[in-house]
Scaffold this motif. Structure first.
Motif, short mmCIF file in Angstrom:
data_model
loop_
_atom_site.label_atom_id
_atom_site.label_comp_id
_atom_site.label_asym_id
_atom_site.label_seq_id
_atom_site.Cartn_x
_atom_site.Cartn_y
_atom_site.Cartn_z
N MET A 1 0.84 -1.19 0.05
CA MET A 1 -0.04 0.06 0.05
C MET A 1 0.88 1.17 -0.04
SD MET A 1 -2.80 1.20 2.99
CE MET A 1 -3.56 2.74 2.86
N LYS A 2 0.55 2.16 -0.82
CA LYS A 2 1.52 3.20 -0.81
C LYS A 2 1.18 4.39 0.06
CE LYS A 2 2.58 2.94 -5.94
NZ LYS A 2 2.31 3.70 -7.14
N LYS A 3 2.06 4.96 0.39
CA LYS A 3 1.68 6.19 1.55
C LYS A 3 0.84 7.26 0.57
CE LYS A 3 4.65 6.85 4.69
NZ LYS A 3 5.94 7.08 5.60
N ARG A 4 -0.21 7.80 1.19
CA ARG A 4 -0.81 8.82 0.58
C ARG A 4 -0.14 10.08 0.63
NH1 ARG A 4 -7.29 8.35 0.96
NH2 ARG A 4 -6.80 10.73 0.47
N ALA A 5 -0.19 11.13 -0.13
CA ALA A 5 0.49 12.40 0.26
C ALA A 5 -0.72 13.13 0.82
CB ALA A 5 0.57 13.16 -1.08
N LEU A 6 -0.19 14.04 2.06
CA LEU A 6 -1.08 15.16 2.69
C LEU A 6 -1.86 15.95 1.94
CD1 LEU A 6 0.97 15.82 5.80
CD2 LEU A 6 -1.01 14.06 5.79
N ALA A 7 -3.16 16.32 1.99
CA ALA A 7 -3.67 17.14 1.06
C ALA A 7 -4.35 18.22 1.75
CB ALA A 7 -5.09 16.28 0.69
N ILE A 8 -4.83 19.47 1.02
CA ILE A 8 -5.13 20.72 1.72
C ILE A 8 -6.49 20.57 1.77
CG2 ILE A 8 -4.93 23.08 1.09
CD1 ILE A 8 -2.19 21.59 1.96
N VAL A 9 -6.83 20.93 3.09
CA VAL A 9 -8.39 21.46 3.37
C VAL A 9 -8.64 22.73 2.56
CG1 VAL A 9 -10.29 21.83 4.77
CG2 VAL A 9 -8.32 20.33 5.31
N MET A 10 -9.61 22.79 1.51
CA MET A 10 -9.80 23.76 0.67
C MET A 10 -10.77 24.68 1.42
SD MET A 10 -7.69 23.19 -1.86
CE MET A 10 -8.20 24.27 -3.17
N ALA A 11 -10.84 26.23 1.04
CA ALA A 11 -11.96 26.80 1.79
C ALA A 11 -12.20 27.90 0.63
CB ALA A 11 -11.56 27.44 3.05
N GLY A 12 -13.33 28.43 0.44
CA GLY A 12 -13.74 29.24 -0.56
C GLY A 12 -14.12 30.69 0.02
N MET A 315 -3.57 24.57 5.53
CA MET A 315 -3.95 23.65 6.57
C MET A 315 -3.97 22.27 6.10
SD MET A 315 -5.22 24.00 9.49
CE MET A 315 -6.22 25.24 9.86
N VAL A 316 -3.08 21.57 6.55
CA VAL A 316 -2.77 20.11 6.12
C VAL A 316 -3.35 19.17 6.99
CG1 VAL A 316 -0.78 18.63 5.97
CG2 VAL A 316 -0.59 20.91 5.72
N ALA A 317 -4.37 18.33 6.30
CA ALA A 317 -5.24 17.27 7.10
C ALA A 317 -4.47 16.06 7.42
CB ALA A 317 -6.32 16.95 5.91
N PRO A 318 -4.85 15.50 8.65
CA PRO A 318 -4.29 14.24 9.06
C PRO A 318 -4.12 13.06 7.79
CG PRO A 318 -6.02 14.85 10.52
CD PRO A 318 -6.04 15.87 9.41
N PRO A 319 -3.28 12.43 7.64
CA PRO A 319 -3.17 11.62 6.58
C PRO A 319 -3.85 10.23 6.77
CG PRO A 319 -1.00 11.24 8.02
CD PRO A 319 -1.95 12.59 8.48
N TYR A 320 -4.18 9.99 8.21
CA TYR A 320 -4.56 8.52 8.40
C TYR A 320 -5.46 8.63 9.55
CZ TYR A 320 -0.89 6.96 5.41
OH TYR A 320 0.03 6.72 4.22
N VAL A 321 -6.57 7.50 9.54
CA VAL A 321 -7.02 7.33 10.91
C VAL A 321 -7.09 5.58 11.17
CG1 VAL A 321 -9.29 7.23 12.40
CG2 VAL A 321 -8.84 9.28 11.03
N LEU A 336 -14.03 13.92 5.97
CA LEU A 336 -12.69 13.73 5.97
C LEU A 336 -12.35 13.15 4.35
CD1 LEU A 336 -11.82 12.52 9.40
CD2 LEU A 336 -11.98 14.95 8.59
N GLU A 337 -12.38 14.00 3.51
CA GLU A 337 -12.04 13.48 2.10
C GLU A 337 -10.74 13.20 1.93
OE1 GLU A 337 -13.65 16.55 -0.52
OE2 GLU A 337 -15.70 16.24 0.19
N ASN A 338 -9.63 13.92 2.66
CA ASN A 338 -8.33 13.82 2.32
C ASN A 338 -7.62 12.81 3.50
OD1 ASN A 338 -8.44 15.45 0.20
ND2 ASN A 338 -8.80 17.02 1.47
N THR A 339 -8.54 12.33 4.22
CA THR A 339 -7.72 11.51 5.18
C THR A 339 -8.42 10.06 5.15
OG1 THR A 339 -8.08 13.37 6.91
CG2 THR A 339 -7.80 10.91 7.66
N GLU A 340 -7.44 9.22 5.27
CA GLU A 340 -7.64 7.63 4.87
C GLU A 340 -7.66 6.86 6.18
OE1 GLU A 340 -6.00 3.87 2.17
OE2 GLU A 340 -4.70 5.68 2.42
N ALA A 341 -8.97 6.01 6.13
CA ALA A 341 -9.08 4.98 7.25
C ALA A 341 -8.38 3.58 6.89
CB ALA A 341 -10.58 4.88 7.56
#
Length: 374
Positions: A1-12, A315-321, A336-341
């Motif tokens: 399993m590849k380590k996912r890159a951290l993603a950015i929480v977007m805000a408009g 803002m950098v989201a948690p990568p995993y739970v 949590l669209e950018n956080t993987e369980a």
């Protein structure tokens, strides 16, 4: 399993004018440079393996940049939660002629004079890891509120919203601790049948957390759950083991040694949410691009956690739970669209080549960082 890159929480939602964001004085020499930058990192706390890994992550990325000629050199200073010492260290960096300073502050309010001095000299200031709100700076930090909210929600579900709990907090006065405890308070306010027996700082130290938990165990006959912050869980476990008592449900850690202990303890009910040391590399990558004259796309910035009127934060989201078995549909994963369980076994696989003290980490790819910019 590849380590996912951290993603950015977007805000408009842009609540204030952006004209001053990331602006800093530039003389002609700085304007013309695209490489050969001299960069400093001021780390305000030094007392656990997480901070050591954060600094190591920064150093590894800085070495890459140095080999490529993008930076000429870098310097790192560490203070042990001493605001005066950190100010002195930052001033020394300013006097040494750095092009940019990354600051992880002891306290969000203690570095004002140094920030103003740096800006007056045309030095880029990036607030890294722990947030602090200063005009004409950029803040690159982990999402402490969401990070702690996940764990508080998880704990409330485990105890079905009722019972007597204790809290072990981080370093008092630190911005991350303040935000995390606000998240705890907000979640606990929804559960009137949960009684917080007591709370004490564990200073993000296993030794301190063990001492605090030992005191709690001697003071209370019944504790239904423990709400504690990162890198302290093994200290809590040791306190229970020394007392010869069964460990109740507790929030956990995200180091390899903790995951290994968790795997050995069949009855341990816990969770791991990584707060990635790799956030420091994101701050460095952002600083380099700003020095090269690139502009952040304002749509990728959110309100500063310490000042909602200052829109200057990546803002950098948690990568995993991490739970025993992956639970992507759990209530704490909603939004949590950018956080993987992931499962405990998957976390162990990601850390199989790491030291026992290593934290489950995550890094934003160069491509992802580039997307922050216009």
């Amino acid at each position: 399993m590849k380590k996912r890159a951290l993603a950015i929480v977007m805000a408009g939602l842009m609540a204030v004018s952006m004209s001053s964001v990331c602006a800093y004085a530039k003389d002609e020499e700085k304007e013309a440079k695209t490489e050969g930058f001299y960069i400093g990192l001021s780390n305000g706390y030094w007392g656990n393996t997480w901070r050591a890994q954060m600094v190591e992550d920064f150093e590894n990325k800085a070495e890459e940049y140095k080999e490529e000629g993008i930076i000429s050199d870098y310097m790192i200073s560490n203070s042990n939660s001493d605001a005066t010492e950190q100010l002195n260290q930052i001033n020394a960096m300013i006097d040494s002629g750095v092009d940019a300073i990354l600051i992880d502050a002891v306290s969000p309010t203690t570095i004002k004079s140094a920030v103003e001095k740096a800006k007056a000299k045309g030095i880029l200031v990036v607030i890294a890891n722990d947030p602090a709100a200063y005009e004409d700076t950029i803040c690159v930090c982990g999402d402490n509120y969401t990070w702690q909210k996940i764990q508080a929600m998880w704990l409330m579900e485990q105890i079905e919203g009722k019972g007597d709990i204790v809290k072990i907090t981080g370093v008092s006065g630190n911005a991350a601790d303040t935000i995390r405890e606000q998240a705890n308070d907000d979640i606990l306010a929804e559960y009137p049948d949960v009684n917080v027996l007591t709370s004490a700082p564990g200073n993000w130290s296993q030794t301190d957390a063990q001492s605090v938990m030992t005191t709690f165990l001697s003071s209370y006959d019944s504790i239904d759950a423990i709400l504690e912050q990162d890198v302290m869980a093994e200290g809590v476990i040791k306190a229970y083991e020394n007392a010869g008592k069964d460990i109740p449900v507790m929030t956990g850690d995200y180091t390899k040694s903790f995951f290994a202990k968790w795997a050995e303890m069949e009855d341990l009910n816990t969770v791991g949410v990584p707060y990635a040391p790799g956030n420091a590399t994101v701050a460095l990558e952002v600083a380099v691009r700003l020095l090269q004259g690139k502009e952040i796309d304002e749509a990728n910035l959110v309100a500063n956690p310490m000042d909602e009127n200052l829109i200057n934060t990546v803002m950098v989201a948690p990568p995993y739970v991490v739970t025993k078995e992956a639970q992507p549909d759990a209530t704490w994963m909603e939004g949590l669209e950018n956080t993987e369980a992931i499962s405990l076994d998957e976390a162990m696989e990601l850390l199989k080549d790491s030291a026992d003290t290593a934290a489950l980490d995550g890094y934003m790819s160069d491509e992802a960082v580039d997307k922050l910019f216009k």
